[in-house]
Write a protein that holds these residues in place. Structure first.
Motif, PDB file in Angstrom:
ATOM      1  N   GLU A 177       0.838  -1.202   0.000  1.00  0.00           N
ATOM      2  CA  GLU A 177       0.000   0.000   0.000  1.00  0.00           C
ATOM      3  C   GLU A 177       0.874   1.253   0.000  1.00  0.00           C
ATOM      4  O   GLU A 177       0.591   2.220  -0.712  1.00  0.00           O
ATOM      5  CB  GLU A 177      -0.925   0.001   1.217  1.00  0.00           C
ATOM      6  CG  GLU A 177      -1.780   1.256   1.352  1.00  0.00           C
ATOM      7  CD  GLU A 177      -2.742   1.452   0.195  1.00  0.00           C
ATOM      8  OE1 GLU A 177      -3.159   2.602  -0.023  1.00  0.00           O
ATOM      9  OE2 GLU A 177      -3.078   0.469  -0.512  1.00  0.00           O
ATOM     10  N   LEU A 178       1.947   1.228   0.780  1.00  0.00           N
ATOM     11  CA  LEU A 178       2.868   2.357   0.776  1.00  0.00           C
ATOM     12  C   LEU A 178       3.501   2.534  -0.597  1.00  0.00           C
ATOM     13  O   LEU A 178       3.690   3.661  -1.074  1.00  0.00           O
ATOM     14  CB  LEU A 178       3.957   2.146   1.832  1.00  0.00           C
ATOM     15  CG  LEU A 178       3.493   1.997   3.281  1.00  0.00           C
ATOM     16  CD1 LEU A 178       4.685   1.718   4.189  1.00  0.00           C
ATOM     17  CD2 LEU A 178       2.747   3.236   3.750  1.00  0.00           C
ATOM     18  N   GLY A 179       3.838   1.420  -1.241  1.00  0.00           N
ATOM     19  CA  GLY A 179       4.391   1.498  -2.580  1.00  0.00           C
ATOM     20  C   GLY A 179       3.412   2.106  -3.565  1.00  0.00           C
ATOM     21  O   GLY A 179       3.796   2.902  -4.434  1.00  0.00           O
ATOM     22  N   ARG A 180       2.127   1.753  -3.446  1.00  0.00           N
ATOM     23  CA  ARG A 180       1.108   2.331  -4.338  1.00  0.00           C
ATOM     24  C   ARG A 180       0.983   3.839  -4.130  1.00  0.00           C
ATOM     25  O   ARG A 180       0.674   4.577  -5.068  1.00  0.00           O
ATOM     26  CB  ARG A 180      -0.239   1.650  -4.117  1.00  0.00           C
ATOM     27  CG  ARG A 180      -0.337   0.265  -4.760  1.00  0.00           C
ATOM     28  CD  ARG A 180      -1.772  -0.243  -4.768  1.00  0.00           C
ATOM     29  NE  ARG A 180      -2.215  -0.614  -3.441  1.00  0.00           N
ATOM     30  CZ  ARG A 180      -2.070  -1.830  -2.920  1.00  0.00           C
ATOM     31  NH1 ARG A 180      -1.471  -2.780  -3.616  1.00  0.00           N
ATOM     32  NH2 ARG A 180      -2.522  -2.112  -1.710  1.00  0.00           N
ATOM     33  N   LEU A 181       1.198   4.275  -2.893  1.00  0.00           N
ATOM     34  CA  LEU A 181       1.144   5.716  -2.616  1.00  0.00           C
ATOM     35  C   LEU A 181       2.397   6.444  -3.101  1.00  0.00           C
ATOM     36  O   LEU A 181       2.424   7.671  -3.114  1.00  0.00           O
ATOM     37  CB  LEU A 181       0.960   5.949  -1.116  1.00  0.00           C
ATOM     38  CG  LEU A 181      -0.397   5.563  -0.527  1.00  0.00           C
ATOM     39  CD1 LEU A 181      -0.382   5.728   0.996  1.00  0.00           C
ATOM     40  CD2 LEU A 181      -1.512   6.397  -1.134  1.00  0.00           C
ATOM     41  N   GLY A 182       3.434   5.682  -3.443  1.00  0.00           N
ATOM     42  CA  GLY A 182       4.661   6.292  -3.948  1.00  0.00           C
ATOM     43  C   GLY A 182       5.521   6.921  -2.877  1.00  0.00           C
ATOM     44  O   GLY A 182       6.293   7.834  -3.162  1.00  0.00           O
ATOM     45  N   VAL A 183       5.397   6.433  -1.638  1.00  0.00           N
ATOM     46  CA  VAL A 183       6.185   7.010  -0.550  1.00  0.00           C
ATOM     47  C   VAL A 183       7.348   6.078  -0.194  1.00  0.00           C
ATOM     48  O   VAL A 183       7.320   4.874  -0.459  1.00  0.00           O
ATOM     49  CB  VAL A 183       5.329   7.271   0.709  1.00  0.00           C
ATOM     50  CG1 VAL A 183       4.166   8.194   0.363  1.00  0.00           C
ATOM     51  CG2 VAL A 183       4.815   5.968   1.313  1.00  0.00           C
ATOM     52  N   VAL A 184       8.364   6.664   0.406  1.00  0.00           N
ATOM     53  CA  VAL A 184       9.470   5.909   0.981  1.00  0.00           C
ATOM     54  C   VAL A 184       9.046   5.470   2.383  1.00  0.00           C
ATOM     55  O   VAL A 184       8.318   6.196   3.067  1.00  0.00           O
ATOM     56  CB  VAL A 184      10.738   6.788   1.046  1.00  0.00           C
ATOM     57  CG1 VAL A 184      11.912   6.033   1.658  1.00  0.00           C
ATOM     58  CG2 VAL A 184      11.094   7.298  -0.344  1.00  0.00           C
ATOM     59  N   ALA A 185       9.499   4.289   2.816  1.00  0.00           N
ATOM     60  CA  ALA A 185       9.108   3.769   4.131  1.00  0.00           C
ATOM     61  C   ALA A 185      10.302   3.739   5.063  1.00  0.00           C
ATOM     62  O   ALA A 185      11.264   2.994   4.830  1.00  0.00           O
ATOM     63  CB  ALA A 185       8.518   2.371   4.001  1.00  0.00           C
ATOM     64  N   ALA A 186      10.257   4.551   6.124  1.00  0.00           N
ATOM     65  CA  ALA A 186      11.294   4.537   7.159  1.00  0.00           C
ATOM     66  C   ALA A 186      10.929   3.464   8.181  1.00  0.00           C
ATOM     67  O   ALA A 186       9.853   3.507   8.768  1.00  0.00           O
ATOM     68  CB  ALA A 186      11.407   5.900   7.831  1.00  0.00           C
ATOM     69  N   VAL A 187      11.833   2.503   8.369  1.00  0.00           N
ATOM     70  CA  VAL A 187      11.497   1.321   9.179  1.00  0.00           C
ATOM     71  C   VAL A 187      12.614   1.048  10.181  1.00  0.00           C
ATOM     72  O   VAL A 187      13.805   1.136   9.853  1.00  0.00           O
ATOM     73  CB  VAL A 187      11.294   0.080   8.285  1.00  0.00           C
ATOM     74  CG1 VAL A 187      10.885  -1.125   9.134  1.00  0.00           C
ATOM     75  CG2 VAL A 187      10.250   0.357   7.211  1.00  0.00           C
ATOM     76  N   ILE A 188      12.203   0.719  11.402  1.00  0.00           N
ATOM     77  CA  ILE A 188      13.147   0.313  12.454  1.00  0.00           C
ATOM     78  C   ILE A 188      12.789  -1.096  12.912  1.00  0.00           C
ATOM     79  O   ILE A 188      13.399  -2.085  12.513  1.00  0.00           O
ATOM     80  CB  ILE A 188      13.110   1.282  13.651  1.00  0.00           C
ATOM     81  CG1 ILE A 188      13.434   2.716  13.218  1.00  0.00           C
ATOM     82  CG2 ILE A 188      14.095   0.839  14.729  1.00  0.00           C
ATOM     83  CD1 ILE A 188      13.229   3.748  14.304  1.00  0.00           C
ATOM     84  N   SER A 189      11.764  -1.205  13.733  1.00  0.00           N
ATOM     85  CA  SER A 189      11.445  -2.451  14.431  1.00  0.00           C
ATOM     86  C   SER A 189      11.105  -3.593  13.484  1.00  0.00           C
ATOM     87  O   SER A 189      11.490  -4.749  13.727  1.00  0.00           O
ATOM     88  CB  SER A 189      10.288  -2.228  15.409  1.00  0.00           C
ATOM     89  OG  SER A 189      10.629  -1.266  16.380  1.00  0.00           O
ATOM     90  N   ASP A 190      10.371  -3.312  12.420  1.00  0.00           N
ATOM     91  CA  ASP A 190       9.913  -4.409  11.573  1.00  0.00           C
ATOM     92  C   ASP A 190      11.059  -5.098  10.832  1.00  0.00           C
ATOM     93  O   ASP A 190      10.908  -6.236  10.399  1.00  0.00           O
ATOM     94  CB  ASP A 190       8.868  -3.929  10.565  1.00  0.00           C
ATOM     95  CG  ASP A 190       8.125  -5.090   9.933  1.00  0.00           C
ATOM     96  OD1 ASP A 190       7.283  -5.696  10.629  1.00  0.00           O
ATOM     97  OD2 ASP A 190       8.422  -5.426   8.763  1.00  0.00           O
ATOM     98  N   LEU A 191      12.190  -4.442  10.711  1.00  0.00           N
ATOM     99  CA  LEU A 191      13.338  -5.094  10.088  1.00  0.00           C
ATOM    100  C   LEU A 191      13.885  -6.214  10.966  1.00  0.00           C
ATOM    101  O   LEU A 191      14.671  -7.043  10.500  1.00  0.00           O
ATOM    102  CB  LEU A 191      14.433  -4.067   9.784  1.00  0.00           C
ATOM    103  CG  LEU A 191      14.062  -3.065   8.684  1.00  0.00           C
ATOM    104  CD1 LEU A 191      15.106  -1.957   8.606  1.00  0.00           C
ATOM    105  CD2 LEU A 191      13.935  -3.765   7.338  1.00  0.00           C
ATOM    106  N   LEU A 192      13.471  -6.245  12.236  1.00  0.00           N
ATOM    107  CA  LEU A 192      13.888  -7.289  13.163  1.00  0.00           C
ATOM    108  C   LEU A 192      12.775  -8.301  13.424  1.00  0.00           C
ATOM    109  O   LEU A 192      12.939  -9.197  14.248  1.00  0.00           O
ATOM    110  CB  LEU A 192      14.318  -6.658  14.493  1.00  0.00           C
ATOM    111  CG  LEU A 192      15.443  -5.620  14.401  1.00  0.00           C
ATOM    112  CD1 LEU A 192      15.615  -4.921  15.747  1.00  0.00           C
ATOM    113  CD2 LEU A 192      16.736  -6.270  13.955  1.00  0.00           C
ATOM    114  N   ALA A 193      11.674  -8.188  12.705  1.00  0.00           N
ATOM    115  CA  ALA A 193      10.507  -9.013  13.000  1.00  0.00           C
ATOM    116  C   ALA A 193      10.714 -10.485  12.683  1.00  0.00           C
ATOM    117  O   ALA A 193      10.047 -11.348  13.260  1.00  0.00           O
ATOM    118  CB  ALA A 193       9.291  -8.487  12.226  1.00  0.00           C
ATOM    119  N   ALA A 194      11.626 -10.786  11.767  1.00  0.00           N
ATOM    120  CA  ALA A 194      11.858 -12.181  11.394  1.00  0.00           C
ATOM    121  C   ALA A 194      13.055 -12.791  12.112  1.00  0.00           C
ATOM    122  O   ALA A 194      13.403 -13.938  11.862  1.00  0.00           O
ATOM    123  CB  ALA A 194      12.055 -12.291   9.878  1.00  0.00           C
TER     124      ALA A 194
END
Length: 213
Positions: A177-194
């Motif tokens: 959904e963020l990609g469809r909006l054309g925005v960049v996604a700043a991510v911290i916690s979810d990069l550690l979710a796996a």
């Protein structure tokens, strides 16, 4: 700044230290996804330690073709010769940063449409908007805005010709959904979710980058 799409990993020293993860190993892992930007957020560390870490991150980012941003501290960004600095509403104003020697790219945090409109009028290199969802990565965070508010922010940013970065509580489930909006996604916690291992972090970062682009 050229058009931006994709992942914007935040190397948050507070979040990483809670899980005993090396910031350099974390950065190396997320940089395998070749994100357009990477930010060092070091809210409670001594300036010398932050400068040393920025200096260590520079060649890693350079090899990945990623721009390195320092959080809050244009002086350290200049000393380390990073690509840019990210400033908040209570930090050094964008206009003052641009009067400094050199040419730092500047990103600006905004938390509602009024702040965003004011920031866009000054033509930052990107504007960040959020938190989109509730977040535990920032103490005293502003109220969550949600995806509908983000969609309006994206329209404002497109009209101004300024890239928009979404931040705050983002998970891989909303990446498309963020990609469809054309925005960049700043991510911290979810990069550690796996998981905390470099391979798990790298795989998660790659999944984010693919979903966004």
């Amino acid at each position: 700044m050229t058009p931006l799409r994709g992942l914007y990993p935040i190397v948050d020293l507070d979040a990483l230290s809670q899980r005993d993860i090396s910031p350099l190993r974390f950065a190396e892992a997320v940089l395998t996804a070749r994100p357009p930007l990477l930010q060092l957020r070091a809210k409670h560390q001594a300036p010398r330690a932050v400068l040393e870490l920025l200096t260590a991150l520079k060649p890693l980012c350079h090899r990945a073709g990623t721009r390195l941003f320092a959080n809050d501290r244009p002086d350290l960004a200049l000393s380390a010769e990073t690509d840019g600095v990210h400033v908040g509403q209570d930090d050094v104003p964008l206009s003052d940063v641009r009067r400094l020697p050199g040419r730092l790219l500047v990103g600006v945090s905004t938390h509602d449409h009024e702040q965003l409109a004011a920031a866009l009028a000054e033509k930052p290199d990107y504007a960040a908007f959020g938190p989109i969802f509730p977040t535990r990565s920032k103490t005293g965070a502003d109220p969550a805005r949600g995806l509908d508010s983000l969609a309006q922010a994206a329209e404002l940013s497109r009209a101004a010709g300024v890239p928009l970065v979404a931040i705050g509580g983002l998970t891989l489930e909303v990446a498309r959904e963020l990609g469809r909006l054309g925005v960049v996604a700043a991510v911290i916690s979810d990069l550690l979710a796996a998981g905390d291992s470099p391979s798990a972090i790298a795989e998660r970062a790659g999944a984010w980058q693919r979903a966004l682009t």
